[in-house]
Enzyme design. Structure first.
Site, short mmCIF file in Angstrom:
data_model
loop_
_atom_site.label_atom_id
_atom_site.label_comp_id
_atom_site.label_asym_id
_atom_site.label_seq_id
_atom_site.Cartn_x
_atom_site.Cartn_y
_atom_site.Cartn_z
N ARG A 64 15.69 72.85 10.30
CA ARG A 64 16.01 72.07 10.80
C ARG A 64 18.14 72.35 10.91
NH1 ARG A 64 18.63 67.96 7.43
NH2 ARG A 64 17.93 68.55 5.69
N TYR A 117 17.58 57.39 33.94
CA TYR A 117 16.36 56.88 33.77
C TYR A 117 16.62 55.94 32.85
CZ TYR A 117 12.60 57.87 30.24
OH TYR A 117 11.40 57.96 29.24
N ASP A 189 23.64 64.10 32.67
CA ASP A 189 22.13 64.98 32.94
C ASP A 189 21.81 65.62 33.80
OD1 ASP A 189 19.82 64.71 32.53
OD2 ASP A 189 18.57 62.91 31.82
N LYS A 214 10.82 69.07 30.92
CA LYS A 214 10.46 68.46 33.04
C LYS A 214 10.75 70.03 33.37
CE LYS A 214 10.86 64.37 31.50
NZ LYS A 214 10.17 63.44 31.41
N1 PLP Z 1 16.62 62.07 31.24
C1 PLP Z 1 16.39 61.93 32.65
C2 PLP Z 1 16.75 62.31 34.16
C3 PLP Z 1 14.55 62.04 32.54
O1 PLP Z 1 13.65 61.67 34.09
C4 PLP Z 1 14.11 62.06 30.79
C5 PLP Z 1 12.80 61.92 31.11
O2 PLP Z 1 11.84 60.91 32.05
C6 PLP Z 1 14.38 61.94 30.12
C7 PLP Z 1 15.88 62.13 30.10
C8 PLP Z 1 13.99 62.12 28.72
O3 PLP Z 1 13.32 62.87 28.18
P1 PLP Z 1 12.15 63.51 27.16
O4 PLP Z 1 11.01 62.60 27.44
O5 PLP Z 1 12.11 64.88 26.87
O6 PLP Z 1 12.22 62.47 26.34
#
Ligand code: PLP
Length: 419
Positions: A64, A117, A189, A214
């Site tokens: 962890r 998101y 992000d 992704k």
């Molecule tokens: N950031 C973006 C731009 C996303 O498109 C997503 C999910 O679609 C996330 C964060 C969250 O990622 P996760 O689904 O791996 O938790």
């Protein structure tokens, strides 16, 4: 671990994704990073154990806290984002909430934009206010309004660019400079752009987050998230992860490491096709609007040209007739998953209603400017001509049905959507 492959300063992205962070010196002369599944690491010598536990000597105590396979992934991300340190989480959302919880305190204020998101948006609208953190979400395209809100004072500016699923582009350098003037931390992000196309740390951002689910992993078979930045900041994020417990598991780390090795090949092919599909969609009569930063008429095209090396592999478009046309179009596609994911080798189509903004009510989506006819394409690595023909054929089929006055079945569902 200190046996890392040393990359030449000018090594290209295709080389960096393959060799970056790779440790070498594995047991049995294995060429690939082993998956170390041990929960704990044992010591004969209690003093040596204590030194590792206190961070005075290198080594591992408990997975962890840190794990050898996960560390290779973190080192790889450091190479790709030119970061001092990285911390991996069990999902992108765990990474994003980990960052926000690491740095925010009751009574502080966050500025961000309306387009992010949907899951991130939920943290801003639902969870942070519960913690006593004030959140101001500004019109994404109004740079001056964002600057004004930042200038009022905030602890953290949160950016996502390009945005999911509207593909709006934020001027990272300009907004990071505004945040620096008030001493705010800047988080970005970088999931949509990938480190191949954009490095926010070089543009003044302090902390970069990725959903590794992704493009980084690239095969739609694993969840993960990574946070990168200066060691001083990452020490706080690592400490939070140790206690919060949302550590990435070693098997997932291995899959993400393996996926990253083909990131450059995949994204080059995917974004070349994305440009072709976006241009075709602009000429399609059933399409109301197309969002892709690679289009000259896209409002963020000039900024994208300045801060990105490629425009990415996500295109979105709004269909005339809203959800009724979405329900007609999607079943006709042959080379497509209809699913709530993106960044995989297969092309994926998904309406915002059932993917990025499934957590939001209709009223919330309307307030965010997310149309019910908005469809996101995550362009895969298939041959460009096949993807183009598939999309053309699907539109032709919809036109034929409309010409025949075929009614939409009320029970019709897009197959494969998220629950
Ligand atoms: N950031 C973006 C731009 C996303 O498109 C997503 C999910 O679609 C996330 C964060 C969250 O990622 P996760 O689904 O791996 O938790």
């Amino acid at each position: 671990m200190n046996n890392k492959t040393k990359l030449d300063q000018g090594a290209g992205s295709g080389t960096r994704v393959v060799w970056g962070g790779e440790q070498g010196g594995h047991p049995y002369n294995a060429t690939q990073t082993p998956i170390v599944l041990s929960a704990a690491y044992g010591y004969q010598d209690i003093d040596a154990w204590y030194d590792v536990a206190l961070g005075k000597a290198p080594g591992f105590i408990y997975s962890r806290m840190s794990n050898p396979t996960v560390c290779v992934l973190e080192d790889k991300l450091c190479e790709l984002e030119a970061a001092e340190a990285a911390v991996a989480f069990s999902s992108g959302m765990a990474a994003i909430s980990g960052v926000l919880h690491s740095f925010l305190r009751q009574g502080q204020r966050v500025v961000s934009t309306r387009d992010s998101y949907g899951g991130t948006n939920k943290i801003f609208e639902e969870f942070l206010p519960r913690m006593g953190v004030e959140v101001t979400l500004v019109d994404t395209l109004d740079t001056q309004a964002i600057e004004r809100e930042v200038a009022r004072g905030c602890a953290l500016l949160y950016l996502e660019t390009p945005t999911n699923p509207t593909l709006k582009v934020l001027d990272i350098q300009r907004l990071a400079a505004a945040a620096k003037r008030v001493g705010a931390l800047v988080v970005a992000d970088n999931t949509f752009a990938t480190p191949l196309n954009q490095n926010p740390l070089a543009l003044g951002v302090d902390v970069v987050v990725h959903s590794a689910t992704k493009f980084l992993s690239g095969h739609g078979d694993v969840l993960g998230g990574v946070v990168c930045g200066a060691e001083l900041l990452m020490a706080q994020v690592r400490h939070y992860r140790e206690i919060n417990g949302a550590a990435l598991d070693p098997f997932s780390a291995y899959l993400i490491i393996r996926g990253i090795k083909t990131l450059a090949l995949r994204v080059r092919q995917q974004q070349a096709s994305a440009q072709v599909l976006a241009e075709y969609l602009c000429s399609e009569a059933l399409v109301e609007s197309v969002n892709y930063p690679g289009l000259a008429q896209h409002p963020g095209h000039a900024i994208a040209c300045a801060q990105m090396r490629g425009f990415g592999a996500i295109v979105s478009f709004v269909l005339k007739g809203g959800m009724e046309t979405v329900v007609r179009l999607l079943p006709h596609l042959k080379y497509a998953h209809r699913a709530g994911n993106l960044g995989a080798v297969e092309t994926i189509y998904g309406p915002a209603r059932t993917t990025s903004h499934v957590e939001n009510t209709l009223e919330e989506r309307q307030a965010l400017g997310i149309s019910e006819g908005l469809v996101r394409i995550s362009v895969g690595i298939e041959d460009t001509d096949d993807l183009l023909a598939d999309l053309r054929n699907a539109f032709a089929a919809v036109r034929r049905e409309q010409g025949q006055g075929k009614p939409v079945q009320p029970q019709a569902q897009c197959p494969g959507v998220e629950a």
